[in-house]
Design a protein around this motif. Sequence first.
Motif, PDB file in Angstrom:
ATOM      1  N   PHE A   1      47.044 -94.464 -22.150  1.00 28.20           N
ATOM      2  CA  PHE A   1      47.127 -93.042 -22.452  1.00 28.20           C
ATOM      3  C   PHE A   1      45.796 -92.530 -22.953  1.00 28.20           C
ATOM      4  O   PHE A   1      45.052 -93.250 -23.623  1.00 28.20           O
ATOM      5  N   ALA A   2      45.515 -91.241 -22.669  1.00 27.11           N
ATOM      6  CA  ALA A   2      44.314 -90.587 -23.182  1.00 27.11           C
ATOM      7  C   ALA A   2      44.619 -89.105 -23.354  1.00 27.11           C
ATOM      8  O   ALA A   2      45.373 -88.515 -22.573  1.00 27.11           O
ATOM      9  N   SER A   3      44.014 -88.514 -24.374  1.00 29.59           N
ATOM     10  CA  SER A   3      44.127 -87.078 -24.569  1.00 29.59           C
ATOM     11  C   SER A   3      43.051 -86.390 -23.742  1.00 29.59           C
ATOM     12  O   SER A   3      41.897 -86.825 -23.719  1.00 29.59           O
ATOM     13  N   THR A   4      43.434 -85.325 -23.057  1.00 28.18           N
ATOM     14  CA  THR A   4      42.443 -84.514 -22.348  1.00 28.18           C
ATOM     15  C   THR A   4      42.128 -83.251 -23.145  1.00 28.18           C
ATOM     16  O   THR A   4      41.371 -82.407 -22.683  1.00 28.18           O
ATOM     17  N   THR A   5      42.711 -83.157 -24.325  1.00 25.58           N
ATOM     18  CA  THR A   5      42.468 -82.028 -25.234  1.00 25.58           C
ATOM     19  C   THR A   5      42.168 -82.598 -26.628  1.00 25.58           C
ATOM     20  O   THR A   5      42.966 -82.446 -27.557  1.00 25.58           O
ATOM     21  N   THR A   6      41.031 -83.258 -26.759  1.00 29.29           N
ATOM     22  CA  THR A   6      40.726 -84.008 -27.990  1.00 29.29           C
ATOM     23  C   THR A   6      40.511 -83.136 -29.219  1.00 29.29           C
ATOM     24  O   THR A   6      40.532 -83.646 -30.330  1.00 29.29           O
ATOM     25  N   SER A   7      40.330 -81.837 -29.042  1.00 32.46           N
ATOM     26  CA  SER A   7      40.238 -80.968 -30.230  1.00 32.46           C
ATOM     27  C   SER A   7      41.622 -80.654 -30.778  1.00 32.46           C
ATOM     28  O   SER A   7      41.765 -80.230 -31.925  1.00 32.46           O
ATOM     29  N   VAL A   8      42.669 -80.891 -29.981  1.00 35.30           N
ATOM     30  CA  VAL A   8      44.047 -80.615 -30.390  1.00 35.30           C
ATOM     31  C   VAL A   8      44.781 -81.892 -30.785  1.00 35.30           C
ATOM     32  O   VAL A   8      45.552 -81.914 -31.743  1.00 35.30           O
ATOM     33  N   CYS A   9      44.528 -82.990 -30.041  1.00 38.52           N
ATOM     34  CA  CYS A   9      45.244 -84.243 -30.308  1.00 38.52           C
ATOM     35  C   CYS A   9      44.413 -85.423 -29.837  1.00 38.52           C
ATOM     36  O   CYS A   9      43.562 -85.288 -28.960  1.00 38.52           O
TER      37      CYS A   9
END
Length: 163
Positions: free
Chosen positions: A118-126
Motif C-alpha cells: 500500500f502507498a498513499s498518493t495524497t501524503t499531505s492528507v494521509c
Amino acid sequence: MAVGASFTASGVPTACTISTTSPYGFKVSPTGPTGLTFGGSNGLFTGTPTAKQSYSVYSITATIRSSTGTYTSTAVALNARVLGIAQSITFPTIADKVVTVAPFTISATASSTLTVSFASTTTSVCTVSGTTVTLLSAGTCTISATQTGSTSYEAAASVSQSF
C-alpha cells in the motif's frame, strides 16, 4: 504461452522424413524455456512453462537423411516469451474517517495470494506504513494497492480507494 499453461509448438516444418537415429534429428540452441522439453526426434517443444521469461530467440535446425545424402537445414528462428499468470487485487472500500481517528489498518488480497503493498498518493492528507494508515489533515485520502508479481505471476493492475 503462459506459466502453468500447456504448450506445444512446431520448431521446424516437417515436410521431410527425419531419421531419429543420431546424428539425425532436430536440435535447439539455447535450451528452451524452463519447464519445456524439446523433442530431438520431432522438433516440438512440449510441457508446461514454470517461470516467466522475456523474449528469447531459439535456433532450431534439422539434420535429415534422404536417398541423395545427408542435409542440415538452415536454422529457423523461434521467438518465444513465457507470460506470467494474470492476477488481480481486491481492495475493499474504506469508510470515511474523521481526521482525529487513531491510525487504522487496511487490507487487500491478490488473486495470486502474494502480498499486496500500500502507498498513499495524497501524503499531505494521509500516510501508510505497511498496512497502517495515519490521517494527517482533513481532505481526501487516496491509498493505492499494488502487487508487483513474481517469477510465476505478472504484476497486478493497481487499485485505489479514496475516502
